[in-house]
Design a protein around this motif. Structure first.
Motif, PDB file in Angstrom:
ATOM      1  N   PRO A  24      57.502  36.665  36.657  1.00 21.59           N
ATOM      2  CA  PRO A  24      56.629  36.673  35.465  1.00 21.59           C
ATOM      3  C   PRO A  24      56.523  35.310  34.792  1.00 21.59           C
ATOM      4  N   ASP A  25      57.340  34.353  35.243  1.00 21.53           N
ATOM      5  CA  ASP A  25      57.284  33.015  34.668  1.00 21.53           C
ATOM      6  C   ASP A  25      56.104  32.202  35.198  1.00 21.53           C
ATOM      7  N   MET A  26      55.504  32.674  36.279  1.00 20.35           N
ATOM      8  CA  MET A  26      54.405  31.920  36.881  1.00 20.35           C
ATOM      9  C   MET A  26      53.099  32.147  36.117  1.00 20.35           C
ATOM     10  N   ARG A  27      52.257  31.119  36.088  1.00 15.94           N
ATOM     11  CA  ARG A  27      50.955  31.242  35.438  1.00 15.94           C
ATOM     12  C   ARG A  27      50.103  32.278  36.147  1.00 15.94           C
ATOM     13  N   ALA A  28      50.249  32.369  37.470  1.00 13.11           N
ATOM     14  CA  ALA A  28      49.471  33.346  38.232  1.00 13.11           C
ATOM     15  C   ALA A  28      49.790  34.763  37.787  1.00 13.11           C
ATOM     16  N   TYR A  29      51.041  35.006  37.384  1.00 14.12           N
ATOM     17  CA  TYR A  29      51.425  36.351  36.953  1.00 14.12           C
ATOM     18  C   TYR A  29      50.666  36.746  35.688  1.00 14.12           C
ATOM     19  N   GLU A  30      50.524  35.813  34.794  1.00 13.79           N
ATOM     20  CA  GLU A  30      49.836  36.090  33.537  1.00 13.79           C
ATOM     21  C   GLU A  30      48.371  36.439  33.756  1.00 13.79           C
ATOM     22  N   ASN A  31      47.735  35.785  34.746  1.00  9.79           N
ATOM     23  CA  ASN A  31      46.305  35.982  34.970  1.00  9.79           C
ATOM     24  C   ASN A  31      46.001  36.834  36.200  1.00  9.79           C
ATOM     25  N   GLY A  32      47.026  37.448  36.786  1.00  9.49           N
ATOM     26  CA  GLY A  32      46.825  38.212  38.001  1.00  9.49           C
ATOM     27  C   GLY A  32      46.839  39.707  37.771  1.00  9.49           C
ATOM     28  N   ALA A  33      46.756  40.451  38.870  1.00  5.12           N
ATOM     29  CA  ALA A  33      46.781  41.911  38.838  1.00  5.12           C
ATOM     30  C   ALA A  33      47.489  42.396  40.094  1.00  5.12           C
ATOM     31  N   ARG A  34      47.934  43.648  40.049  1.00  6.89           N
ATOM     32  CA  ARG A  34      48.617  44.193  41.209  1.00  6.89           C
ATOM     33  C   ARG A  34      47.634  44.798  42.207  1.00  6.89           C
ATOM     34  N   ARG A  35      46.559  45.401  41.716  1.00  7.63           N
ATOM     35  CA  ARG A  35      45.547  45.959  42.600  1.00  7.63           C
ATOM     36  C   ARG A  35      44.159  45.665  42.030  1.00  7.63           C
ATOM     37  N   LEU A  36      43.311  45.094  42.866  1.00  7.79           N
ATOM     38  CA  LEU A  36      41.906  44.860  42.520  1.00  7.79           C
ATOM     39  C   LEU A  36      41.089  45.241  43.744  1.00  7.79           C
ATOM     40  N   ARG A  37      40.566  46.442  43.755  1.00  4.46           N
ATOM     41  CA  ARG A  37      39.871  46.958  44.931  1.00  4.46           C
ATOM     42  C   ARG A  37      38.411  47.268  44.588  1.00  4.46           C
ATOM     43  N   ASN A  38      37.532  46.820  45.467  1.00  4.21           N
ATOM     44  CA  ASN A  38      36.086  47.025  45.309  1.00  4.21           C
ATOM     45  C   ASN A  38      35.569  46.480  43.984  1.00  4.21           C
ATOM     46  N   VAL A  39      36.116  45.348  43.591  1.00  6.01           N
ATOM     47  CA  VAL A  39      35.631  44.624  42.420  1.00  6.01           C
ATOM     48  C   VAL A  39      35.549  43.145  42.767  1.00  6.01           C
ATOM     49  N   PHE A  40      34.714  42.417  42.037  1.00 10.51           N
ATOM     50  CA  PHE A  40      34.621  40.967  42.152  1.00 10.51           C
ATOM     51  C   PHE A  40      35.152  40.354  40.865  1.00 10.51           C
ATOM     52  N   ILE A  41      35.824  39.214  40.992  1.00 13.91           N
ATOM     53  CA  ILE A  41      36.248  38.443  39.830  1.00 13.91           C
ATOM     54  C   ILE A  41      35.145  37.461  39.474  1.00 13.91           C
ATOM     55  N   GLN A  42      34.702  37.486  38.243  1.00 14.42           N
ATOM     56  CA  GLN A  42      33.707  36.533  37.792  1.00 14.42           C
ATOM     57  C   GLN A  42      34.367  35.173  37.532  1.00 14.42           C
ATOM     58  N   PRO A  43      33.646  34.085  37.743  1.00 14.61           N
ATOM     59  CA  PRO A  43      34.220  32.773  37.457  1.00 14.61           C
ATOM     60  C   PRO A  43      34.713  32.635  36.018  1.00 14.61           C
ATOM     61  N   THR A  44      34.166  33.446  35.109  1.00 14.99           N
ATOM     62  CA  THR A  44      34.601  33.404  33.714  1.00 14.99           C
ATOM     63  C   THR A  44      35.839  34.258  33.453  1.00 14.99           C
TER      64      THR A  44
END
Length: 626
Positions: A24-44
């Motif tokens: 949880p100390d990583m920056r990726a943890y703060e902005n990540g998710a455990r499951r993202l299925r059939n969705v797109f991440i917007q650049p924003t």
């Protein structure tokens, strides 16, 4: 009892592997998710349910998809299948011609385009030239070499003796040399060309002299065409600095050939003048079978064991230099062309579990290959096809097991976010044209040509319209016997089964969308627990969760209740007689009960309602006790 309030405003790290659950100390943890299925991440940073797939055509079998851009207004999709080539413009086939490749060859076909001509190569196929005459007039033929490259395959000391110096001659070799594949192959004796026309035995052949020979005595001053039915044909190719670059062949896998400048089929080395052809081998302490050549800031060469940079500005026989940069390697089972993203080259690693960004650094004056899938290794497994959608900044990678890993890549905003797309079938091949991503999808043992369509909310779908309301809608033979989702006038009507190529809907409607449903999932990483209790399991209660939505017509949320999840609760339930209005704003839900499982998510969004969904942020309020 401690309380906390957390707002998750971004998903720009995408879906993370379980290996990061303890970081949880990583920056990726703060902005990540455990499951993202059939969705797109917007650049924003937001998350949007992906568009559906529009059905275009049934294909005869395994396919390779290639984009062909004639000009800004005329673009085509080339569909390569067993012994044939189909040309599509928009959603309609406009041409079909016979082709020399088989289904087994599709994975290893390489291609490059210049104006109205597409060049195709395969190590077991004479290189082909596809030319567009008009929308419906296309021709496919073998290359017409101006001057072929040559190589001495025979061992030192093996001599050839022609029976004469002109016309038709008999060639006698001092040892077994000739094979059936030599028929039609050019040889050079003393630098003068002859063409083999027949093979009498391994030591004797008949040939036609194209350039009068200097003599008829036995000589070891001879060589043969580098590419032939005996030694194989080019592996990969590209255009660079007005030269045609050929990377490797079946029997010369580590060799590069560059044509004369401005004379693309002329590989005559001449006397080494600046505009003449260039030829050299990649020699090092490892195997370097060339898998791709790519024209970027420099000529980039991707081999089975390393990545190389070929420099020279301009590139001439005297100025050319070769430098090995990194040791990643590219797949050998298939050709997956690298793609350009903002000046960097994205390529698949040989391990089959990495997608690398090959970028030049001005400080080190060299290339680096960063692994873009380092924190989402579970999503990348044996890639088989890759394309980049510049319009939406989405890199799509199809996997051997059938799913699609999608990367939102926007370096200036520090966005590197993976998600996974799944369908009722398997993605097998991809191509991108003007922001439209085309897919060869296997469903029920058949290959279908489909494309992502922002107006489509279902997969393998079709739309229909009628001037008067209708109850029975036909034209759905490709979904025969399948349970489908129906959207009438923008309103989901639930499931139906296709029979006789048609569905019956109630009530009657004037506009219909029918296809296979798919479910989206958005699940956060476990909450970050801090304080005296540290990271050990402690009772945790979700007080409330506020979801900020944009243009969302349906939402299903699981907040859980103790150790058991509560049933999904749908907001803005659509009325049967009207399409649900899109909602923009905050929705707050109250949580109940305590939980001790530290790996359990506080909330989960999951649903298959074929309506738009965009999640911008989530604010959670929690209580924790020792």
């Amino acid at each position: 009892m401690a309380g906390g309030r957390n707002t998750k405003t971004s998903f720009t790290a995408g879906e993370l592997g379980d290996e990061l659950l303890g970081r949880p100390d990583m920056r990726a943890y703060e902005n990540g998710a455990r499951r993202l299925r059939n969705v797109f991440i917007q650049p924003t940073g937001g998350v949007t349910r992906r568009p559906g797939l529009r059905h275009v055509a049934m294909l005869p079998g395994k396919a390779r998809l290639i984009a062909f851009e004639f000009n800004t207004e005329q673009t085509y999709l080339l569909v390569l299948t067993h012994l044939r080539l189909q040309v599509f413009m928009d959603d309609a086939p406009v041409a079909e011609i016979a082709a020399p490749w088989t289904e087994a060859m599709l994975d290893q076909i390489a291609h490059t385009q210049s104006a109205d001509t597409l060049l195709l190569a395969h190590p077991e196929m004479m290189p082909q030239r596809l030319t567009r005459g008009s929308h419906t007039a296309w021709s496919l033929a073998a290359w017409d070499w101006v001057a072929q490259p040559y190589f001495r395959y025979a061992p030192p000391g093996l001599t050839l003796a022609p029976s004469g110096t002109g016309g038709t001659v008999t060639l006698t070799a001092s040892a077994a040399f000739f094979q059936a594949g030599h028929v039609g192959t050019r040889l050079r004796i003393g630098g003068r060309r002859i063409v083999v026309t027949a093979i009498a035995s391994p030591g004797v052949a008949t040939a036609v002299v194209e350039e009068t020979l200097a003599g008829a005595a036995p000589t070891d001053d001879w060589d043969e065409a580098a590419f032939s039915g005996v030694h194989g044909w080019p592996v990969t190719l590209c255009f660079h600095q007005d030269r045609l670059v050929i990377g490797g062949s079946r029997d010369l896998p580590n060799r590069l050939w560059l044509s004369r400048s401005g004379d693309l089929f002329n590989f005559d080395l001449g006397t080494g003048l600046d505009d003449q052809a260039i030829e050299f081998a990649l020699l090092s302490d490892q195997v370097n079978a060339i898998r791709a050549v790519f024209s970027g800031r420099h000529l980039q060469v991707f081999t089975s064991g390393a990545e190389w940079m070929v420099t020279g500005d301009p590139m001439t026989p005297a100025s050319i230099q070769l430098h090995r940069q990194t040791r990643i390697g590219s797949p050998i089972a298939r050709i997956i062309p690298p793609v350009d993203v903002d000046g960097s080259t994205i390529f698949i690693g040989r391990s089959g579990q990495a997608v690398h960004e090959y970028a030049y650094t001005d400080v080190q004056q060299a290339y680096q290959a960063n692994d873009l899938a380092l924190v989402a290794r579970h999503l990348v497994r044996e890639p088989v096809s890759m394309v980049y959608d510049q319009t939406r900044r989405l890199l799509h990678v199809a996997m051997a097991e059938g799913w699609l890993a999608t990367l939102t890549l926007y370096r200036t905003e520090l966005v590197t976010a993976w998600t996974r797309q799944e369908t009722a079938g398997a993605f097998r091949a991809l191509a991108e044209i003007d922001g439209t991503v085309w897919c060869a999808v296997e469903r029920d043992g058949r290959i279908r040509l489909e494309r992502f369509d922002p107006a489509m909310a279902v997969d393998s779908g079709l739309t229909g319209a009628s001037a008067t309301p209708r109850r029975i809608w036909s034209g759905l033979a490709h979904l025969e016997g399948r349970k489908v989702q129906v959207v009438a006038d923008g309103t989901p009507l639930g499931g139906a089964t296709v029979g006789g190529g048609a569905v019956t809907v109630e009530p009657e409607t004037q506009a219909l969308q029918v296809g296979l449903g798919f479910a989206h999932v958005i699940e956060p990483l476990p909450p970050q627990l801090s304080g005296a209790a540290g990271a050990r399991s402690v009772p945790l209660r979700l007080i409330s969760a506020t979801f900020r939505l944009l243009g969302t017509a349906a939402l299903s949320v699981d907040l859980g209740s103790g150790a058991r999840p509560v049933p999904f609760r749908r907001l803005d339930t659509p009325m049967l007689d009207a399409a649900p209005p899109p909602f923009t704003g905050d929705v707050t839900l109250r949580g109940l009960g305590w939980q001790r499982d530290a790996l359990r998510p506080l909330w989960r969004i999951e649903g298959e309602t074929p309506l738009p969904l965009t999640l911008l942020s989530v604010t959670t309020e929690t209580r924790m006790t020792d």
